[in-house]
Design an enzyme around this catalytic site. Sequence first.
Site, PDB file in Angstrom:
ATOM      1  N   CYS A  84       0.708  -1.131   0.350  1.00 52.94           N
ATOM      2  CA  CYS A  84       0.168  -0.034  -0.070  1.00 52.94           C
ATOM      3  C   CYS A  84       0.724   1.239  -0.108  1.00 52.94           C
ATOM      4  CB  CYS A  84      -1.132  -0.031   1.336  1.00 52.94           C
ATOM      5  SG  CYS A  84      -2.290   1.121   1.122  1.00 52.94           S
ATOM      6  N   HIS A 194      -3.632  -5.738   1.228  1.00 51.74           N
ATOM      7  CA  HIS A 194      -2.699  -5.855   2.631  1.00 51.74           C
ATOM      8  C   HIS A 194      -2.545  -7.395   3.068  1.00 51.74           C
ATOM      9  CE1 HIS A 194      -2.521  -1.541   4.142  1.00 51.74           C
ATOM     10  NE2 HIS A 194      -3.322  -1.462   2.953  1.00 51.74           N
ATOM     11  N   GLU A 196      -0.526  -8.338   5.027  1.00 54.63           N
ATOM     12  CA  GLU A 196      -0.300  -8.533   6.802  1.00 54.63           C
ATOM     13  C   GLU A 196      -1.557  -8.773   7.439  1.00 54.63           C
ATOM     14  OE1 GLU A 196      -0.713  -5.581   5.067  1.00 54.63           O
ATOM     15  OE2 GLU A 196      -0.690  -4.035   6.231  1.00 54.63           O
TER      16      GLU A 196
END
Lengths: 231, 725
Positions: A84, A194, A196
Site C-alpha cells: 500500500c 494488505h 499483513e
Amino acid sequence: MKFGVVRFPGSCDEVDALMACRRFADAEILWHGDRDLAGVDAVVIPGGFSYGDYLRVGAIARFSPVMEAVKAHVLAGGPVLGICNGFQVLCEAGLLPGALLPNAGLRFLCRQVDVEVVNSDTPFTRACAAGDTLSIPVKHTTGRYYAPEETLREMDAHGQIILRYATGCNPNGSLADVAGVVNRDGNVMGLMPHPEHAVDPLTGSADGSCIFQSLMDHVEEGPARLAEARA
Amino acid sequence: MSGPAAVASHRALGLTDSEYDLIVDKMGREPNRVELAVFSLMWSEHCAYKHSKKLLRRLPTEGRHLLMGPGENAGAVSVGNGLAIAFKVESHNHPSAVEPFQGAATGVGGILRDVFAVGARPIAILDSLRFGELTSARSRYLLDGAVSGIGHYGNSIGVPTVGGEVYFEAPYEQNCLVNAMCLGIAPEERLIRSAAAGVGNLLVLMGARTGRDGIGGASVLASAELNSDDASKRPSVQIGDPFEEKKLLECCLELLERGTLRSLQDLGAAGLSSSSAEMASKGEVGLDIDVSKVPLREDDMEPFEIMVSESQERMLCVIEPQKLAQLQGVCERWEVRATAIGEVTGSRRLRVLAGGEAVGDMPVEALVDDCPLYDLAPARPEGQVYPAPQRTLDSHEPADILPALLASHNLSSRRPLFEQYDCLVGSRTVRRPGHADAAVLDLRPDGAQGAIAASIDGNGRRVACDPYTGTVEAVLECAANLACVGAQPLGLTNCLNFGNPERPHVAWQLERSVAGMADALTELGVPVVGGNVSLYNQSGDGPIYPTPVVGMVGAVPDPERAAGAGFSTEGHTVALVCSPAGTVSLSGSQLAKLHGEELPDRLPEIDVTGTRHVIEAVRDAVRDGELASAHDVAEGGLAVALAECCIEGGIGATISLPSYELEALFGEGAGRFLVSGPAEALESLAELATPIGAVGGEVLQIDRRWMWTLDELREAFGALALAFP
C-alpha cells in the site's frame, strides 16, 4: 531469516506487518533515520501513511535516510516488499514502474477483495500457484495503478504483473486490474492489498500468508532451488 | 460594580451578570481581560456542566471491574490479565454543524487524546452520527463532510473505526450530532492521572504550535444555540493534523513507558486554561504559566488568546526538573516539540505570566469548583412538541412495507459509510462493522487471552416519544448488541446530547432520560466510567430530539464463538428469543415514521428485569458456542431483522409466525433476538426461544404469502450508497 519493517514518521501499519512477519521468521523495526538495515534479509515497507502524506503519497518518505540503504539492498539483489503506502513509496523512489493515482471513486475504501496470482515465479509468490485466488483486504485512497501503455505491455511480457484483482473486484480503477507488480529484476514487489491483514482466519482470512511464506522460502532455500524446481 | 464596557464584555463571552458578580467576589476585584477570558471558558456549560452536574450524580459509578471513574480524561475498566481498557465518548456537534469535515476530524482527534492522556494506546473508534433527512442538500453535505473527516483522522493516525450508528431525522437538520468514542488498552499499572504534583516540578507543553484557531470554541460554539450566522463562526472551528497527533501519541506512550511523566493531560476545549486549571485542581496545587514561552503559530498573539486557543494536537505534562533532558531526547526522536512553560507551585493559584509580568492571577478553586450549579426547572410539555414526520409510504401491505423499510435511510445498510473507514489496522478486528451486532477486538496482540466487544447506541426518536423509556431502551439495546457476540458489559460511557436546558421541556427530557439511564444501569449492574454532556443543541427550528448516546465495552472469553448477525447454514432453525412479558408496538416505530404518524407522547413500559434475563440467556448461549448467529431485533421489527440476517448471511429463510399483524412483523420493543443454529442447540434457551422457521434457499419467505429474493432485499438495503455519489 530476518525481516525488517521500516517505520517512517506517521507510519501506522508497521506493527501489523511486524506481527505478520513474526509468524514466519524473525522480524524487527527499521528506523527511518538509520542508514543501515541491521543485517535483515528482506525489507517490508509497510502500509498506512508516511510523513502525513500531505504532499503526494510517498513523495517525502523516499528521501528518508533509510531509503538509501533500501536502494543498496535492492541493487545487491535483496528482496523488498512494499504494501500500500510502501508500494507508493517504492514507485516514488523509482524502484517500481508506474504510479498510483487517486481511486476512481475519489474516496478511501476499505474492503475485502479477491486477487488472482498471475505469476507464481517470483520470490513473493512462489508459495502460490498461478491462478490461485486470494481473499485479502484493500484500504486506501490512492491505489489506482497507472503506467503508460507501452510500459504496461512490457511489464506484462516480462511477467511483472503478478497480482490482478479478480473479475468484478477492481476497487479503484487500476489499469488492467493490476493489484501487485514486481521490478524487472524480480526482487522488488509492490501491492495495494494488505497481506499483513490476512494472516489469521479469526480476523478475516489467512490468504495473505503465502506472500510472507514465499519470501521466507526464497531467503531460506535460495533462488537456486526455485530454478531447480522449475526445471 | 462593573462598568458598561465590562458588562458588554462578559455577556459577549457568555457569562450572566450574576456569574460575573460572583467572579468579582471570588477574585476580590474586577477580573482583567485574561482572567475574564479564562473564567468565561471555565464557567461555560461545556467545562463546568453547570446545568447537568447535579443530575449526573444519579448515575451509578461503582463496579467491580472499574479502575478509573468519571473525572479523568477517560474512564477505565479491567479486562483481566492485568490489562485495562480506557474509553470515553465525546461530542463535537456544533463545530461539525459549522464545518463538518474539520469538526468531525478534530472530534476524533480530541477523543483519541483523551484516551492516550490516561496512558492507553487507542485501539478502536466508534461513532454516533445524526443528520437531518437526506432529502436536504445541507444534510447530504454534513453527512459527507463528517464521514470524510472521521475517516481522514482515524485512517491517517492508524486507529481502526470498528462500529457506529447513524440516523436521519428532521430535528437534526440544522444541528447535526457527531459523537466519537475511543477505546484504548494499557497495562493496569501504566494508567496515569492528570493531577499535577510536586511543587517545583516543570509544566511542559508538547506537540503543535498554538495559533488562533478554535478561540472560544467551548463557549461560543459548544454552549450556545446555533444561529443563522454560523458561517461566521468558522474561525472557531479547529483544524486537525493527524500526522502531528500520531507523533505525539507515540511520543507520549514512550515517555510513559520510560516513567518520565508525573502526570499528563490533553488540551481540548478551552485549551491551556482548562487543562492547567484541571491539573492544578486535582493535585491541589498552583501553577505558574509563562505564555511568552508557548511556541506560537502567529507571533502577535495576546496572552488571553494563548490561554484560550483550542489549537489541536497538544498535551501538557508535569515532570521532575531532572527528567527534562530525558523528555527532550524522546521528543526529538519523534520530532515532537516540547517546551517547559511553567512550574508547579504551592499557591493553589493559576498565575499567567508574560515574560516577567503577571497578566493573570486566579484562585484555582474558583475556576474549577465555584461555578454556580443550576437546578433545572423541568416541566412535562402538554403533548408532543415535535412535528409529525413527512409521510413517505402509503401502503399497509407487508409486501411493500419491508422493502420500503429496508430502503429507508435509518435502516438501510451502513456499508457505504463503514467502507470509508479503516476497520483493520491493529490486527485485532475479529468482527467487522455490519458483520455482527458489536465490534469484537482480539486481545492476543496484547499478550492476553480472549477479546473485548464494543457497541454504541442511541435512538433519539424513541427518547423524543418517552425520555425515560427511550433511554432505558438505548441502554438495553447496547447490552443486547454485546450479548450477540457473547460479551458481558464491564462499563458504559455516555454522551447526553440535548437542547437548551433552560427551557422547561428540554430540562424535563434531560431529567427523565438520566433517570432512565440510572435505573437501567442499576438493573444491569454496569457503572458509568465517564462521558460528556452536550447541551444547547438547537436552532431556530427548535431543539434536536433528545439524544442520549451510550457506548459499552464488554468481555468476550472466546472470540471464535462471537456470533455473526447473518444466517449461515441451510437447515438451521430460526428462533425468536424474547421475554414472555415483552411487548412490541408500532407506536414510535420506523413504520410509523414512514406513514407520517405523529410521535406518541409515551412508550409502553419495559419489563427491565425480564429483558435482562433474556439478554443474559443469549449471551450464555453464544458463549457456549451453540448459536450459528445472533441478532438483536431493533428498529423496523422482526421482518427487518429477518431480512438483515438473510442479507448478511447470503442465504434465505422460510418463516411462519403465530400472527401476521403489522405489529408482529414491524413492531418495536426491547430485548428481542433472532438466533439460528441446529434445533437441539436452541433448547438451552428453553421457554425464551420460539422456533419460527428454517434457514435455506435464495428467498425470504414469510407465511407463503410474502416472498422476497435476496437480490430484491439487497437492492433495497443498499439505498444509502446514493448519498455518496
